[in-house]
Design an enzyme around this catalytic site. Sequence first.
Site, PDB file in Angstrom:
ATOM      1  N   CYS A  39      61.781 -27.645 -72.481  1.00  0.00           N
ATOM      2  CA  CYS A  39      61.228 -26.461 -71.835  1.00  0.00           C
ATOM      3  C   CYS A  39      61.839 -25.233 -72.514  1.00  0.00           C
ATOM      4  CB  CYS A  39      61.549 -26.462 -70.344  1.00  0.00           C
ATOM      5  SG  CYS A  39      63.325 -26.371 -69.963  1.00  0.00           S
ATOM      6  N   CYS A  79      60.059 -24.616 -61.174  1.00  0.00           N
ATOM      7  CA  CYS A  79      59.574 -24.117 -62.460  1.00  0.00           C
ATOM      8  C   CYS A  79      58.199 -24.696 -62.751  1.00  0.00           C
ATOM      9  CB  CYS A  79      60.560 -24.488 -63.570  1.00  0.00           C
ATOM     10  SG  CYS A  79      59.993 -24.034 -65.218  1.00  0.00           S
ATOM     11  N   HIS A  91      71.380 -24.465 -67.038  1.00  0.00           N
ATOM     12  CA  HIS A  91      71.457 -24.770 -65.611  1.00  0.00           C
ATOM     13  C   HIS A  91      72.072 -23.641 -64.777  1.00  0.00           C
ATOM     14  CE1 HIS A  91      71.605 -28.780 -67.626  1.00  0.00           C
ATOM     15  NE2 HIS A  91      70.738 -29.067 -66.681  1.00  0.00           N
ATOM     16  N   GLU A 141      72.815 -27.318 -61.825  1.00  0.00           N
ATOM     17  CA  GLU A 141      72.045 -26.194 -61.288  1.00  0.00           C
ATOM     18  C   GLU A 141      72.340 -25.988 -59.810  1.00  0.00           C
ATOM     19  OE1 GLU A 141      67.530 -25.162 -59.958  1.00  0.00           O
ATOM     20  OE2 GLU A 141      67.717 -26.216 -61.880  1.00  0.00           O
ATOM     21  N   HIS A 169      74.480 -31.789 -59.013  1.00  0.00           N
ATOM     22  CA  HIS A 169      73.770 -31.359 -60.225  1.00  0.00           C
ATOM     23  C   HIS A 169      74.256 -29.964 -60.619  1.00  0.00           C
ATOM     24  CE1 HIS A 169      70.457 -29.961 -62.787  1.00  0.00           C
ATOM     25  NE2 HIS A 169      70.163 -31.226 -62.974  1.00  0.00           N
ATOM     26  N   SER A 212      64.152 -32.221 -71.118  1.00  0.00           N
ATOM     27  CA  SER A 212      65.431 -32.265 -71.842  1.00  0.00           C
ATOM     28  C   SER A 212      65.379 -33.242 -73.015  1.00  0.00           C
ATOM     29  CB  SER A 212      66.551 -32.677 -70.877  1.00  0.00           C
ATOM     30  OG  SER A 212      66.222 -33.884 -70.207  1.00  0.00           O
ATOM     31  N   THR A 242      64.996 -26.115 -59.355  1.00  0.00           N
ATOM     32  CA  THR A 242      63.797 -25.744 -60.117  1.00  0.00           C
ATOM     33  C   THR A 242      63.030 -26.928 -60.687  1.00  0.00           C
ATOM     34  OG1 THR A 242      65.078 -25.456 -62.145  1.00  0.00           O
ATOM     35  CG2 THR A 242      64.772 -23.506 -60.757  1.00  0.00           C
TER      36      THR A 242
END
Length: 281
Positions: free
Chosen positions: A15, A193, A77, A129, A127, A265, A165
């Site tokens: 991304c 996202c 992140h 993020e 995580h 990723s 996201t």
Amino acid sequence: MRQLQVHIDNNSGFCFGVIYAIQMAEDILEEQGYLYCLGDIVHNDEEVERLQHKGLRIINYDTLATLRDESVLIRAHGEPPSTYQMAMENNLRLIDASCPVVLKLQNRIKTSFDKKEQIFIYGKHGHAEVLGLLGQTSGEAVVFENLEELLRHELPENITLYSQTTKSTDSFYRIKGELEGRGYAVNANDTICRQVSNRDKELRNFALRFDKIIFVSGTKSSNGRVLYQVCKDTNPNTFFVSKVEELQPDWFTAGESVGICGATSTPMWLMEEVRNALSAF
């Protein structure tokens, strides 16, 4: 030779947030030969290893606390406020590659927290993020991974709902609907996202076109697990690999069509390696 017909999904791969972070890292590595990065720059071991060969040094928070007068990359992140505070105290130069979508989400959560709203975040515990999002609330927001876990909490009448996201849009709205059906007032903030969520439909269409699907992703990628399941649900003949060596020739029969796709990723070069290996079967 099985003479497989192999195609890569053009919509798969990094991304824009990951592309930005990796480009920034490569530019600095070319200038100074090394660079510290707080955590894996991307949840793909093969890409991390490639960058480590160029001089990227992956560190954790304990190591960060010992550094002085160095440059440190903040990955896509994002990070909690405490990381920026530590950087100031240790005279560290932060190269901030936080994804703009994540930064916008952090700001929205901080605004809700300042308004004393009771915040619930749909995301994965631990995580990177999510840790950054929690930091905007001084750790007071509630993180949950599914509806069952959420309902174990004593919920207020008014719920402010956010999402990591990279979570599933459908799942987010199912949770919202279930809460409203139980009588809760839900202020739902869809912060997923769209570059990620739009891949659901794209991957379903892609997976239907082939006899077999090879989904390429790092094992640490939350987004990878979600998108792999999308492919698997659409085409049961979907196989997960994190590197070329995991491919098994006996998965295929002569002349089959094979689609290769991956997570946000997953580097394109890795999917190309998988294609080349399949073409040689």
